[in-house]
Design a protein around this motif. Sequence first.
Motif, short mmCIF file in Angstrom:
data_model
loop_
_atom_site.label_atom_id
_atom_site.label_comp_id
_atom_site.label_asym_id
_atom_site.label_seq_id
_atom_site.Cartn_x
_atom_site.Cartn_y
_atom_site.Cartn_z
N ILE A 4 41.06 -15.62 12.05
CA ILE A 4 40.00 -16.05 12.95
C ILE A 4 39.88 -14.99 14.05
O ILE A 4 40.88 -14.60 14.65
CB ILE A 4 40.30 -17.43 13.57
CG1 ILE A 4 40.41 -18.48 12.45
CG2 ILE A 4 39.21 -17.82 14.57
CD1 ILE A 4 40.91 -19.83 12.92
N ARG A 5 38.66 -14.55 14.28
CA ARG A 5 38.41 -13.55 15.32
C ARG A 5 37.06 -13.81 15.96
O ARG A 5 36.22 -14.53 15.41
CB ARG A 5 38.46 -12.13 14.74
CG ARG A 5 37.34 -11.85 13.75
CD ARG A 5 37.24 -10.36 13.41
NE ARG A 5 36.31 -10.08 12.36
CZ ARG A 5 34.99 -9.96 12.51
NH1 ARG A 5 34.42 -10.14 13.70
NH2 ARG A 5 34.21 -9.67 11.49
N LEU A 6 36.84 -13.21 17.13
CA LEU A 6 35.53 -13.30 17.77
C LEU A 6 34.50 -12.59 16.90
O LEU A 6 34.78 -11.54 16.32
CB LEU A 6 35.56 -12.66 19.16
CG LEU A 6 36.16 -13.48 20.29
CD1 LEU A 6 36.22 -12.65 21.57
CD2 LEU A 6 35.37 -14.75 20.52
N ALA A 7 33.32 -13.17 16.83
CA ALA A 7 32.22 -12.54 16.11
C ALA A 7 31.74 -11.33 16.89
O ALA A 7 31.77 -11.31 18.12
CB ALA A 7 31.08 -13.53 15.90
N ARG A 8 31.31 -10.32 16.14
CA ARG A 8 30.76 -9.10 16.73
C ARG A 8 29.26 -9.07 16.44
O ARG A 8 28.78 -9.74 15.53
CB ARG A 8 31.46 -7.89 16.13
CG ARG A 8 32.96 -7.86 16.44
CD ARG A 8 33.60 -6.60 15.90
NE ARG A 8 33.66 -6.56 14.46
CZ ARG A 8 34.75 -6.77 13.72
NH1 ARG A 8 35.90 -7.04 14.31
NH2 ARG A 8 34.71 -6.68 12.41
N ILE A 45 26.91 -14.80 20.39
CA ILE A 45 27.93 -13.80 20.07
C ILE A 45 28.18 -12.91 21.28
O ILE A 45 29.33 -12.63 21.63
CB ILE A 45 27.50 -12.99 18.82
CG1 ILE A 45 27.58 -13.87 17.56
CG2 ILE A 45 28.36 -11.73 18.66
CD1 ILE A 45 26.94 -13.27 16.32
N GLY A 48 30.50 -14.34 23.70
CA GLY A 48 31.87 -14.58 23.25
C GLY A 48 32.12 -16.01 22.82
O GLY A 48 33.26 -16.46 22.78
N SER A 51 33.25 -17.61 17.06
CA SER A 51 34.39 -17.04 16.33
C SER A 51 34.12 -17.22 14.85
O SER A 51 33.43 -18.16 14.44
CB SER A 51 35.70 -17.72 16.72
OG SER A 51 36.02 -17.44 18.07
N ILE A 63 32.25 -20.31 10.56
CA ILE A 63 32.05 -19.95 11.97
C ILE A 63 32.27 -21.17 12.85
O ILE A 63 32.15 -22.32 12.39
CB ILE A 63 30.63 -19.38 12.22
CG1 ILE A 63 29.53 -20.44 12.07
CG2 ILE A 63 30.34 -18.24 11.28
CD1 ILE A 63 28.96 -20.91 13.37
N LEU A 93 39.50 -24.24 11.58
CA LEU A 93 38.71 -23.95 12.77
C LEU A 93 38.82 -25.05 13.81
O LEU A 93 38.82 -24.78 15.02
CB LEU A 93 37.25 -23.69 12.40
CG LEU A 93 37.00 -22.33 11.76
CD1 LEU A 93 35.56 -22.23 11.26
CD2 LEU A 93 37.31 -21.20 12.72
N PHE A 96 41.98 -24.45 15.51
CA PHE A 96 41.75 -23.32 16.42
C PHE A 96 41.07 -23.82 17.71
O PHE A 96 41.46 -23.41 18.81
CB PHE A 96 40.89 -22.28 15.71
CG PHE A 96 40.39 -21.18 16.61
CD1 PHE A 96 41.22 -20.18 17.05
CD2 PHE A 96 39.05 -21.16 17.00
CE1 PHE A 96 40.75 -19.15 17.87
CE2 PHE A 96 38.57 -20.15 17.82
CZ PHE A 96 39.42 -19.15 18.26
N GLU A 100 42.42 -23.47 21.45
CA GLU A 100 41.62 -22.85 22.51
C GLU A 100 41.48 -23.80 23.70
O GLU A 100 41.54 -23.37 24.85
CB GLU A 100 40.24 -22.46 21.98
CG GLU A 100 40.26 -21.20 21.15
CD GLU A 100 40.68 -19.99 21.96
OE1 GLU A 100 39.88 -19.50 22.79
OE2 GLU A 100 41.82 -19.53 21.76
#
Length: 157
Positions: A4-8, A45, A48, A51, A63, A93, A96, A100
């Motif tokens: 899992i990572r932040l979307a770019r 996005i 921030g 994800s 997502i 998620l 996650f 968070e």
Amino acid sequence: MAVIRLARPEDRETVEAIVREAYSIYIARIGKPPGPMLDDYAALIAAGAVSILEGADGVIAAIIVLLPKPDHLLLDNIAVRPDRQVQAFGRQLIAFAGAEARRLGHAELRLYTHATMIENIALYTRLGFVETGRGHEDGYDRVFMTKRPGKPEQDFP
């Protein structure tokens, strides 16, 4: 293993495609596109708030949109590619999101779903969310739910 990572910014088209694929089945049931299909993912996005979950194969499979509020973390949207829905990515998620919420110091994770999305309501209930109310908001009949994140090992199975 899933990551899992932040979307770019370069993920935007894939994010929008996953949302479209995941929510299009509800258009006939609701009578119009669900709210997440109308969101501005470039802005989300950039803020921030989005994800992504990449499967072990490196493909973006799901997502989540999380919006910090003063007294809670709002799980605004979660979408899993239909061909990946049996892989428990949604549960990952949601776990996650609980982590968070704890990391940000929130004692509550909230979400809402459309009243006709009964399978989602059932899933969230199984995961420990409690319905706090129903109402009409932004043109949609919504069910509001909450969960208080506990210890990581107890939270969001």
